[in-house]
Design a protein around this motif. Structure first.
Motif, PDB file in Angstrom:
ATOM      1  N   HIS A 103       0.827  -1.208   0.000  1.00  0.00           N
ATOM      2  CA  HIS A 103       0.000   0.000   0.000  1.00  0.00           C
ATOM      3  C   HIS A 103       0.865   1.265   0.000  1.00  0.00           C
ATOM      4  N   ASP A 113      -5.613   2.158  -3.562  1.00  0.00           N
ATOM      5  CA  ASP A 113      -7.043   2.025  -3.284  1.00  0.00           C
ATOM      6  C   ASP A 113      -7.224   2.344  -1.796  1.00  0.00           C
ATOM      7  N   GLU A 116      -9.392  -0.071   0.347  1.00  0.00           N
ATOM      8  CA  GLU A 116      -8.701  -1.311   0.704  1.00  0.00           C
ATOM      9  C   GLU A 116      -7.706  -1.043   1.835  1.00  0.00           C
ATOM     10  N   HIS A 120      -7.763  -2.610   5.643  1.00  0.00           N
ATOM     11  CA  HIS A 120      -6.624  -3.385   6.147  1.00  0.00           C
ATOM     12  C   HIS A 120      -6.135  -2.814   7.477  1.00  0.00           C
TER      13      HIS A 120
END
Length: 290
Positions: A103, A113, A116, A120
């Protein structure tokens, strides 16, 4: 309007103070030669010959600071992930951290994203009470965040406050982290993505409200400005500080954008636009507890 600079020998008087009470000057503020109102000077430079741009007290300028890699040398989200792992809140630490590193790479590439990512980040907190998490956040801020503050950034935040400006920290990180950090730095507020809670005050793993990433930061700022306008406290000048090209929508919105420790795309853009580019990574400031 052209203003005559006050005589250097005349002691400046604090706004609404009795005669003889001196005002503190900073690189960002002075006093109006005519009415003693706080005035805003040109960014990062001494005032021009005889010129001051006047702002009424009710129009207090607003300075908006990004957090990660702007005021903080590093990413508080990544630091918090390691803290959660140390708390035993993550079952498969290696897998969890690997996703976090992916990420981070996507963030710098501009392909993250954000939904997302927030899912997480919040997954280890699902079912945990906000008070339990807040106790850990408080310790995390003191032990991990405060020693890694960038001295130049904290000094600039203080200068804005001393000049009578309001200050906000706005971040793509979660509000349960950013809020306590902003409070610790005595900023006037924090704009960040809020986690959702159930009726018992436990994390659900979802977010609520505006997700403060890219254009979301601008949406959150505009909402804040709308609320300020309704209270007749809308600032007439906006300052902005960030390190990332992801914050271009925000920086293009303010009157005085600054690129701080900028990534390559932001540096290129800032230089093309003639924005000030500053580097606060040369020293750190550890603020002691009261």
């Amino acid at each position: 309007m052209t203003r005559t600079m006050p005589s250097p020998s005349a002691a400046p008087r604090a706004l609404n103070a009795a005669p003889g009470v001196e005002a503190r000057r900073s690189p960002l503020a002075d006093l109006c030669a005519d009415c003693d109102a706080v005035t805003l000077l040109p960014p990062l430079s001494p005032p021009g010959e005889g010129y001051l741009r006047h702002f009424c007290q009710l129009d207090s300028p607003l300075a908006v600071f990004d957090l990660d890699d702007t005021l903080l040398d590093g990413d508080c989200t990544g630091m918090w992930m390691r803290w959660m792992a140390a708390c035993g809140w993550i079952e498969d630490v290696d897998a969890f951290m690997a996703i976090g590193e992916r990420h981070q790479s996507e963030y710098h590439a501009g392909t993250l994203d954000i939904h997302e990512h927030t899912g997480h980040l919040l997954s280890p907190l699902i079912g945990r009470h906000r008070d339990e998490v807040r106790r850990e956040v408080d310790d995390f801020v003191e032990e991990m965040v405060m020693p890694r503050l960038l001295e130049g950034g904290i000094a600039r935040l203080a200068e804005h406050g001393e000049a009578g400006h309001r200050t906000l920290i706005i971040s793509a990180s979660m509000h349960h982290l950013v809020g306590p950090i902003a409070s610790r730095l005595t900023a006037d507020g924090a704009l960040a993505t809020h986690p959702a809670f159930d009726d018992q005050g436990r994390f659900t793993g979802e977010t609520t409200g505006i997700v403060t990433f890219r254009e979301g930061k601008l949406a959150a700022l505009d909402a804040w400005l709308e609320d300020a306008s309704q209270l007749k406290r809308a600032p007439q000048a906006l300052w902005g500080y960030s390190d990332s090209h992801n914050d271009l929508p925000l920086l293009e919105r303010v009157d005085h954008p600054h690129a701080t420790q900028p990534d390559a795309p932001l540096r290129q853009f800032a230089e093309a636009r003639g924005w000030p580019v500053v580097d606060w990574r040369q020293s750190h400031l550890s603020i002691e507890s009261d």
